[in-house]
Motif scaffolding. Structure first.
Motif, PDB file in Angstrom:
ATOM      1  N   HIS A  37      45.716 -14.976  12.310  1.00 24.88           N
ATOM      2  CA  HIS A  37      45.084 -13.856  12.997  1.00 24.88           C
ATOM      3  C   HIS A  37      43.625 -13.829  12.581  1.00 24.88           C
ATOM      4  O   HIS A  37      43.293 -14.179  11.474  1.00 24.88           O
ATOM      5  CB  HIS A  37      45.743 -12.533  12.573  1.00 24.88           C
ATOM      6  N   GLY A  38      42.731 -13.402  13.457  1.00 31.35           N
ATOM      7  CA  GLY A  38      41.341 -13.351  13.034  1.00 31.35           C
ATOM      8  C   GLY A  38      40.345 -13.104  14.120  1.00 31.35           C
ATOM      9  O   GLY A  38      40.220 -12.007  14.607  1.00 31.35           O
ATOM     10  N   GLN A  39      39.666 -14.168  14.587  1.00 33.49           N
ATOM     11  CA  GLN A  39      38.517 -13.994  15.455  1.00 33.49           C
ATOM     12  C   GLN A  39      38.915 -13.674  16.886  1.00 33.49           C
ATOM     13  O   GLN A  39      39.938 -14.119  17.380  1.00 33.49           O
ATOM     14  CB  GLN A  39      37.670 -15.276  15.443  1.00 33.49           C
ATOM     15  N   ILE A 147      47.130 -15.273  22.666  1.00 31.81           N
ATOM     16  CA  ILE A 147      46.063 -16.196  22.301  1.00 31.81           C
ATOM     17  C   ILE A 147      44.731 -15.595  22.712  1.00 31.81           C
ATOM     18  O   ILE A 147      44.507 -15.270  23.889  1.00 31.81           O
ATOM     19  CB  ILE A 147      46.285 -17.558  22.967  1.00 31.81           C
ATOM     20  N   GLU A 148      43.866 -15.441  21.737  1.00 31.30           N
ATOM     21  CA  GLU A 148      42.553 -14.808  21.925  1.00 31.30           C
ATOM     22  C   GLU A 148      41.498 -15.727  21.343  1.00 31.30           C
ATOM     23  O   GLU A 148      41.138 -15.635  20.168  1.00 31.30           O
ATOM     24  CB  GLU A 148      42.530 -13.439  21.246  1.00 31.30           C
ATOM     25  N   GLY A 149      41.029 -16.669  22.153  1.00 32.78           N
ATOM     26  CA  GLY A 149      40.112 -17.665  21.620  1.00 32.78           C
ATOM     27  C   GLY A 149      40.805 -18.490  20.556  1.00 32.78           C
ATOM     28  O   GLY A 149      41.860 -19.082  20.789  1.00 32.78           O
ATOM     29  N   ASP A 150      40.230 -18.527  19.369  1.00 30.71           N
ATOM     30  CA  ASP A 150      40.809 -19.315  18.279  1.00 30.71           C
ATOM     31  C   ASP A 150      41.908 -18.578  17.520  1.00 30.71           C
ATOM     32  O   ASP A 150      42.486 -19.128  16.583  1.00 30.71           O
ATOM     33  CB  ASP A 150      39.709 -19.722  17.287  1.00 30.71           C
ATOM     34  N   THR A 151      42.187 -17.349  17.896  1.00 27.79           N
ATOM     35  CA  THR A 151      43.194 -16.544  17.212  1.00 27.79           C
ATOM     36  C   THR A 151      44.520 -16.602  17.952  1.00 27.79           C
ATOM     37  O   THR A 151      44.561 -16.540  19.181  1.00 27.79           O
ATOM     38  CB  THR A 151      42.749 -15.076  17.140  1.00 27.79           C
ATOM     39  N   VAL A 152      45.604 -16.721  17.182  1.00 30.10           N
ATOM     40  CA  VAL A 152      46.940 -16.633  17.753  1.00 30.10           C
ATOM     41  C   VAL A 152      47.670 -15.468  17.084  1.00 30.10           C
ATOM     42  O   VAL A 152      48.018 -15.534  15.914  1.00 30.10           O
ATOM     43  CB  VAL A 152      47.732 -17.940  17.564  1.00 30.10           C
TER      44      VAL A 152
END
Length: 325
Positions: A37-39, A147-152
């Motif tokens: 989780h993150g960006q 999925i949000e860009g590089d975040t899963v």
């Protein structure tokens, strides 16, 4: 505003459509490793409250249970929604048959690149292999990822039904709420929605949008309609519910060789009104896109008159028995 402003299918056809509100039982039209989780998507900031003007797409997917074909259909649907959607949701177990966890992560890397390039959040149900899954006793998780860009962002199904305990490991992440560029988002999977406590756990953490990937049978669409509308209304959330529309072999119901899944993927607003319902089970998929208007959160507090906000009028001190087994 019409409840559906756009639809599309896998054959590349697109258009505009709308159905009378009474067709949905609505009294009136609406207002306008755990994986990391993150960006957020590049160029987007995380939202403490729901972003205005979110365009949400919900997909009826005709699953083939062949990983390459289904993955291609998911990618095609995401690309087709580019420029017209901020969020797209696919059914439960849309992607199955991974060789191992590395194979799963490689596919997710492709969807992350797609999300990053198109600026769209993608929710898809999948079988999530566990580390060491070559050992027969290590069953996969029935999971859904946002999925949000590089975040899963990952959710694992907590309530297993029918033969699922024989082929999936129960969820172990609870009911997380994810702080995304669109606002606070929770995920449930199919049978989870049968339990009112599931979505209430998301609501008390501040969820504004709940995603519901599902493989709900056509024989029980009456309950699909009931639960999706009631859960959205009683928790005052937008519900984006994506259902499979294929026919699959069935080994867990006596006297039944095949099971037909019901489609009717839909988006429901916090008043329990159906904004879109995809009732055409076209191959390989069909979809609808709707604008989610956060102004309805204010409307829901007074829809039955003064002092009729069921969330504000709760008395949690009286509900302690709910924790009893």
């Amino acid at each position: 505003m019409k409840e559906v402003f756009a639809w599309s299918n896998g054959a590349g056809r697109t258009g505009k459509t709308g159905r009378p509100w009474h067709a949905f039982g609505n009294p009136s039209p609406p207002s306008r490793r755990t994986l990391p989780h993150g960006q957020a998507c590049e160029g987007r900031q995380r939202q403490d409250s729901m972003k205005k003007g979110i365009r949400a797409t919900v997909v009826n997917l005709w699953r083939t249970r062949q990983l390459d074909r289904d993955f291609d259909h998911v990618v095609q649907a995401v690309e087709q929604s580019s420029g017209s959607s901020d969020l797209i949701v696919f059914p439960e177990r849309s992607l199955v048959g991974f060789r191992d966890r590395k194979d799963c992560e490689a596919r997710l890397d492709g969807l992350k690149a797609l999300s990053r390039r198109l600026g769209i959040l993608v929710c898809v149900g999948l079988e999530e292999p566990r580390e060491g899954a070559r050992i027969p006793r290590l069953l996969p998780y029935n999971a859904a990822v946002l999925i949000e860009g590089d975040t899963v962002h990952t959710y694992r199904k907590n309530h297993l039904v029918w033969d699922e305990p024989e082929e999936s490991e129960p969820g172990n992440l609870g009911f997380p709420v994810f702080h995304t560029a669109l606002g606070k988002v929770g995920i449930l999977i199919c049978y989870d929605n049968e339990f009112p406590e599931s979505m209430r756990c998301l609501k008390v953490q501040g969820a504004e949008i709940v995603l519901l990937p599902a493989v709900w049978p056509a024989a029980y669409l009456e309950f699909w309609d009931l639960y999706t509308r009631v859960r959205a209304r009683e928790n005052q959330v937008f519900l984006v519910a994506a259902n499979d529309c294929s026919t699959q072999p069935c080994t867990f119901l006596e006297g039944t060789s095949f099971i037909e899944y019901g489609g009717n993927s839909r988006i429901v607003d916090p008043l329990g009104r159906v904004l879109a319902n995809v009732d055409v089970p076209e191959k390989p998929y069909s979809s609808a896109t709707v604008l989610l208007d956060p102004a309805v959160f204010g409307e829901v507090k007074h829809c039955l008159g003064p002092n009729t906000d069921p969330w504000a009028n709760r008395r949690p001190e009286l509900y302690k028995d709910l924790s009893r087994s």
